[in-house]
Motif scaffolding. Sequence first.
Motif, short mmCIF file in Angstrom:
data_model
loop_
_atom_site.label_atom_id
_atom_site.label_comp_id
_atom_site.label_asym_id
_atom_site.label_seq_id
_atom_site.Cartn_x
_atom_site.Cartn_y
_atom_site.Cartn_z
N LEU A 126 -1.05 -95.40 79.07
CA LEU A 126 -2.22 -94.55 78.92
C LEU A 126 -2.97 -94.37 80.24
N LEU A 127 -3.05 -95.46 81.01
CA LEU A 127 -3.72 -95.38 82.30
C LEU A 127 -2.98 -94.43 83.23
N LEU A 128 -1.67 -94.56 83.30
CA LEU A 128 -0.88 -93.70 84.18
C LEU A 128 -0.93 -92.25 83.72
N LYS A 129 -1.00 -92.03 82.42
CA LYS A 129 -1.13 -90.67 81.90
C LYS A 129 -2.44 -90.03 82.38
N ALA A 130 -3.51 -90.82 82.35
CA ALA A 130 -4.81 -90.32 82.83
C ALA A 130 -4.78 -90.06 84.33
N VAL A 131 -4.13 -90.96 85.08
CA VAL A 131 -4.05 -90.78 86.53
C VAL A 131 -3.24 -89.53 86.87
N ARG A 132 -2.10 -89.33 86.18
CA ARG A 132 -1.25 -88.18 86.45
C ARG A 132 -1.93 -86.86 86.15
N LYS A 133 -2.89 -86.88 85.25
CA LYS A 133 -3.62 -85.64 84.92
C LYS A 133 -4.38 -85.13 86.13
N HIS A 134 -4.85 -86.03 86.98
CA HIS A 134 -5.71 -85.63 88.09
C HIS A 134 -5.07 -85.82 89.47
N ILE A 135 -4.10 -86.72 89.57
CA ILE A 135 -3.46 -87.00 90.86
C ILE A 135 -2.03 -86.48 90.81
N LYS A 136 -1.69 -85.64 91.77
CA LYS A 136 -0.35 -85.02 91.80
C LYS A 136 0.49 -85.47 92.99
N VAL A 137 -0.04 -86.38 93.80
CA VAL A 137 0.67 -86.83 95.00
C VAL A 137 1.69 -87.89 94.60
N LEU A 161 3.64 -93.37 92.60
CA LEU A 161 4.67 -94.40 92.75
C LEU A 161 4.05 -95.77 92.98
N TYR A 162 3.11 -95.85 93.93
CA TYR A 162 2.54 -97.15 94.27
C TYR A 162 1.54 -97.65 93.24
N ILE A 163 0.82 -96.75 92.61
CA ILE A 163 -0.10 -97.19 91.55
C ILE A 163 0.69 -97.87 90.43
N GLU A 164 1.83 -97.29 90.07
CA GLU A 164 2.66 -97.92 89.03
C GLU A 164 3.19 -99.28 89.49
N ARG A 165 3.57 -99.38 90.75
CA ARG A 165 4.06 -100.67 91.26
C ARG A 165 2.95 -101.71 91.30
N TRP A 166 1.74 -101.30 91.66
CA TRP A 166 0.62 -102.25 91.67
C TRP A 166 0.30 -102.75 90.26
N LEU A 167 0.40 -101.86 89.29
CA LEU A 167 0.11 -102.26 87.91
C LEU A 167 1.07 -103.32 87.41
N THR A 168 2.30 -103.26 87.86
CA THR A 168 3.32 -104.18 87.32
C THR A 168 3.64 -105.35 88.25
N ALA A 169 2.97 -105.44 89.40
CA ALA A 169 3.20 -106.58 90.29
C ALA A 169 2.82 -107.87 89.55
N PRO A 170 3.66 -108.89 89.60
CA PRO A 170 3.39 -110.10 88.82
C PRO A 170 2.25 -110.94 89.40
N PHE A 171 1.65 -111.74 88.54
CA PHE A 171 0.72 -112.77 88.98
C PHE A 171 1.53 -113.96 89.48
N GLU A 172 0.97 -114.70 90.43
CA GLU A 172 1.56 -115.98 90.83
C GLU A 172 0.49 -117.04 90.70
N THR A 173 0.75 -118.07 89.89
CA THR A 173 -0.22 -119.12 89.65
C THR A 173 -0.19 -120.15 90.78
#
Length: 201
Positions: free
Chosen positions: A150-161, A166-178
């Motif tokens: 849903l977040l990426l759908k909202a971003v794609r509505k306004h951002i076309k670059v 590409l990088y926003i999606e990668r940042w969203l899925t970057a893992p946590f390290e404890t």
Amino acid sequence: MTSTKPYSIAKRTVWEAYQLVRANRGAAGVDDETIAMFEQNLSGNLYKLWNRMSSGSYFPPPVKQVEIPKATGGTRKLGVPTVSDRIAQAVAKLMIEPVLDPLFHPDSYGYRPGKSAKQAIAVTRKRCWQYDWVVEFDIKAAFDQIDHDLLLKAVRKHIKVDWLLLYIERWLTAPFETADGTRLPRARGTPQGGVIAPTTT
């Protein structure tokens, strides 16, 4: 000069992003590299970051998970990206903020340029003499439960670059390290603590 890179990212923007991160200071990420350490080879590190982002080969490292105590009890999880990743995020922020910020309601004060909690309090103080009611709500674990699709759908509505998406999606899925080195995959939520996510740092 014509660039052979698939994505057009100005080196000047990377420099400006570094200046923002440097001014904001912040802790080291999973690589334990501080800003001072990053600056020991500043031009080389910034060039390497620009080169990877421009070529589409930049992959964010894991985000360091830090738990801080809440005043009401329990803990809140913060995500601390590496210095280099904070600069990469700041590059994206410099590009998307001028597009997205005008879309927000004038009464939206959170995490916006030129807006502050003090301004929100000042408006509230003024309006309390005009209205005799107030609406308050809180979404439990809002940042932890954000739906990526849903977040990426909202971003794609306004951002076309392309490279931003590409990088926003990668940042969203970057893992946590404890603290013990365990890596936790993320399928939803966004960590508080990064440049492009709401943060108190």
